[in-house]
Design an enzyme around this catalytic site. Sequence first.
Site, PDB file in Angstrom:
ATOM      1  N   LYS A  85       0.816  -1.215   0.000  1.00 51.61           N
ATOM      2  CA  LYS A  85       0.000   0.000   0.000  1.00 51.61           C
ATOM      3  C   LYS A  85       0.861   1.281   0.000  1.00 51.61           C
ATOM      4  O   LYS A  85       2.061   1.231   0.287  1.00 51.61           O
ATOM      5  CB  LYS A  85      -0.928  -0.020   1.225  1.00 51.61           C
ATOM      6  CG  LYS A  85      -2.027  -1.079   1.181  1.00 51.61           C
ATOM      7  CD  LYS A  85      -2.982  -0.868   2.361  1.00 51.61           C
ATOM      8  CE  LYS A  85      -4.134  -1.846   2.365  1.00 51.61           C
ATOM      9  NZ  LYS A  85      -5.106  -1.525   3.447  1.00 51.61           N
ATOM     10  N   TYR A 112     -12.571  -2.130  -3.753  1.00 54.43           N
ATOM     11  CA  TYR A 112     -13.024  -2.280  -2.361  1.00 54.43           C
ATOM     12  C   TYR A 112     -14.553  -2.230  -2.243  1.00 54.43           C
ATOM     13  O   TYR A 112     -15.070  -1.918  -1.160  1.00 54.43           O
ATOM     14  CB  TYR A 112     -12.401  -1.193  -1.481  1.00 54.43           C
ATOM     15  CG  TYR A 112     -10.968  -1.491  -1.050  1.00 54.43           C
ATOM     16  CD1 TYR A 112     -10.680  -2.567  -0.221  1.00 54.43           C
ATOM     17  CD2 TYR A 112      -9.917  -0.686  -1.456  1.00 54.43           C
ATOM     18  CE1 TYR A 112      -9.381  -2.844   0.191  1.00 54.43           C
ATOM     19  CE2 TYR A 112      -8.605  -0.953  -1.045  1.00 54.43           C
ATOM     20  CZ  TYR A 112      -8.355  -2.032  -0.221  1.00 54.43           C
ATOM     21  OH  TYR A 112      -7.070  -2.291   0.196  1.00 54.43           O
ATOM     22  N   ASN A 159      -2.082   0.284   6.530  1.00 55.43           N
ATOM     23  CA  ASN A 159      -1.566  -0.929   7.176  1.00 55.43           C
ATOM     24  C   ASN A 159      -0.716  -1.776   6.221  1.00 55.43           C
ATOM     25  O   ASN A 159      -0.688  -2.995   6.304  1.00 55.43           O
ATOM     26  CB  ASN A 159      -2.710  -1.738   7.818  1.00 55.43           C
ATOM     27  CG  ASN A 159      -3.770  -2.151   6.811  1.00 55.43           C
ATOM     28  OD1 ASN A 159      -3.708  -1.786   5.648  1.00 55.43           O
ATOM     29  ND2 ASN A 159      -4.739  -2.921   7.263  1.00 55.43           N
ATOM     30  N   HIS A 200      -2.331  -5.303   1.401  1.00 57.11           N
ATOM     31  CA  HIS A 200      -3.611  -5.968   1.170  1.00 57.11           C
ATOM     32  C   HIS A 200      -3.303  -7.400   0.768  1.00 57.11           C
ATOM     33  O   HIS A 200      -2.306  -7.652   0.078  1.00 57.11           O
ATOM     34  CB  HIS A 200      -4.387  -5.297   0.027  1.00 57.11           C
ATOM     35  CG  HIS A 200      -5.529  -6.149  -0.470  1.00 57.11           C
ATOM     36  ND1 HIS A 200      -6.767  -6.119   0.119  1.00 57.11           N
ATOM     37  CD2 HIS A 200      -5.588  -7.101  -1.444  1.00 57.11           C
ATOM     38  CE1 HIS A 200      -7.553  -7.009  -0.498  1.00 57.11           C
ATOM     39  NE2 HIS A 200      -6.852  -7.611  -1.438  1.00 57.11           N
ATOM     40  N   GLU A 228      -9.467 -10.482  -7.797  1.00 55.15           N
ATOM     41  CA  GLU A 228      -8.502  -9.391  -7.609  1.00 55.15           C
ATOM     42  C   GLU A 228      -7.333  -9.497  -8.584  1.00 55.15           C
ATOM     43  O   GLU A 228      -6.838  -8.479  -9.080  1.00 55.15           O
ATOM     44  CB  GLU A 228      -8.026  -9.399  -6.152  1.00 55.15           C
ATOM     45  CG  GLU A 228      -9.156  -9.030  -5.196  1.00 55.15           C
ATOM     46  CD  GLU A 228      -8.827  -9.204  -3.719  1.00 55.15           C
ATOM     47  OE1 GLU A 228      -9.712  -8.914  -2.895  1.00 55.15           O
ATOM     48  OE2 GLU A 228      -7.699  -9.625  -3.391  1.00 55.15           O
TER      49      GLU A 228
HETATM   50  O1  CDP Z   1      -7.103  -5.822   4.704  1.00 55.19           O
HETATM   51  P1  CDP Z   1      -7.889  -6.826   5.531  1.00 55.19           P
HETATM   52  O2  CDP Z   1      -8.459  -7.941   4.688  1.00 55.19           O
HETATM   53  O3  CDP Z   1      -7.095  -7.325   6.700  1.00 55.19           O
HETATM   54  O4  CDP Z   1      -9.114  -6.026   6.180  1.00 55.19           O
HETATM   55  P2  CDP Z   1     -10.588  -5.707   5.605  1.00 55.19           P
HETATM   56  O5  CDP Z   1     -11.549  -5.961   6.714  1.00 55.19           O
HETATM   57  O6  CDP Z   1     -10.820  -6.399   4.309  1.00 55.19           O
HETATM   58  O7  CDP Z   1     -10.546  -4.136   5.366  1.00 55.19           O
HETATM   59  C1  CDP Z   1      -9.917  -3.590   4.231  1.00 55.19           C
HETATM   60  C2  CDP Z   1      -9.058  -2.432   4.675  1.00 55.19           C
HETATM   61  O8  CDP Z   1      -9.885  -1.417   5.185  1.00 55.19           O
HETATM   62  C3  CDP Z   1      -8.085  -2.766   5.814  1.00 55.19           C
HETATM   63  O9  CDP Z   1      -6.862  -3.335   5.364  1.00 55.19           O
HETATM   64  C4  CDP Z   1      -7.867  -1.398   6.438  1.00 55.19           C
HETATM   65  O10 CDP Z   1      -6.857  -0.677   5.740  1.00 55.19           O
HETATM   66  C5  CDP Z   1      -9.201  -0.697   6.210  1.00 55.19           C
HETATM   67  N1  CDP Z   1     -10.025  -0.690   7.441  1.00 55.19           N
HETATM   68  C6  CDP Z   1     -10.185   0.497   8.136  1.00 55.19           C
HETATM   69  O11 CDP Z   1      -9.662   1.533   7.714  1.00 55.19           O
HETATM   70  N2  CDP Z   1     -10.923   0.514   9.294  1.00 55.19           N
HETATM   71  C7  CDP Z   1     -11.505  -0.605   9.748  1.00 55.19           C
HETATM   72  N3  CDP Z   1     -12.230  -0.552  10.873  1.00 55.19           N
HETATM   73  C8  CDP Z   1     -11.336  -1.814   9.065  1.00 55.19           C
HETATM   74  C9  CDP Z   1     -10.592  -1.838   7.902  1.00 55.19           C
HETATM   75 MG    MG Z   2      -9.885  -7.866   3.181  1.00 56.17          MG
END
Ligand code: CDP
Ligand code: MG
Length: 145
Positions: free
Chosen positions: A11, A51, A117, A120, A131
């Site tokens: 990212k 997303y 973070n 992805h 994807e």
């Molecule tokens: O990336 P990952 O699959 O671990 O998490 P996700 O639940 O698919 O969420 C996608 C992205 O949204 C995360 O990697 C975070 O960068 C962001 N996110 C956020 O900003 N705040 C949250 N409460 C949860 C996710």
């Molecule tokens: Mg995810």
Amino acid sequence: MATQRTFSIIKPDAVKKGVLGQIADRFEQNGLKIVAMKMIQMSQAQAEEFYAEHKERPFFGELVDFMTSGPCVVQVLEGENAILKNRELMGATNPNNADAGTIRHDFCLPVEDLSANAVHGSDGEEAAAREISFFFNSDELVTRV
Ligand code: CDP
Ligand code: MG
């Protein structure tokens, strides 16, 4: 478990910090071969579509803004159990909850913004297929031995 492919993004926060090489090294040192890789600047339309599953979540707007804020690296990783292996290497979504030694623990603390973070990774086979084809044509994926 047969060889699998998964989709990964380094990212914008990680590219900006200059740790994309260190993150790619984690994949290579842990049995995940890079079979496609390019640096892109994501458009708002691309980020929103990529997303789309999070469209109704309160963080969606911030996430799209963040993902379009600078260059990122999109890649396809291949290996035994690649989808789960990559998720393990990434660590928990919130870097504060990520185990020491994971990418999100090692490159994202202290946390200022949960969008930032570092990585992805696809969360399953269906997502991986969608994807990968979202960002790559089949002729951009190589065969590695
Ligand atoms: O990336 P990952 O699959 O671990 O998490 P996700 O639940 O698919 O969420 C996608 C992205 O949204 C995360 O990697 C975070 O960068 C962001 N996110 C956020 O900003 N705040 C949250 N409460 C949860 C996710
Ligand atoms: Mg995810």
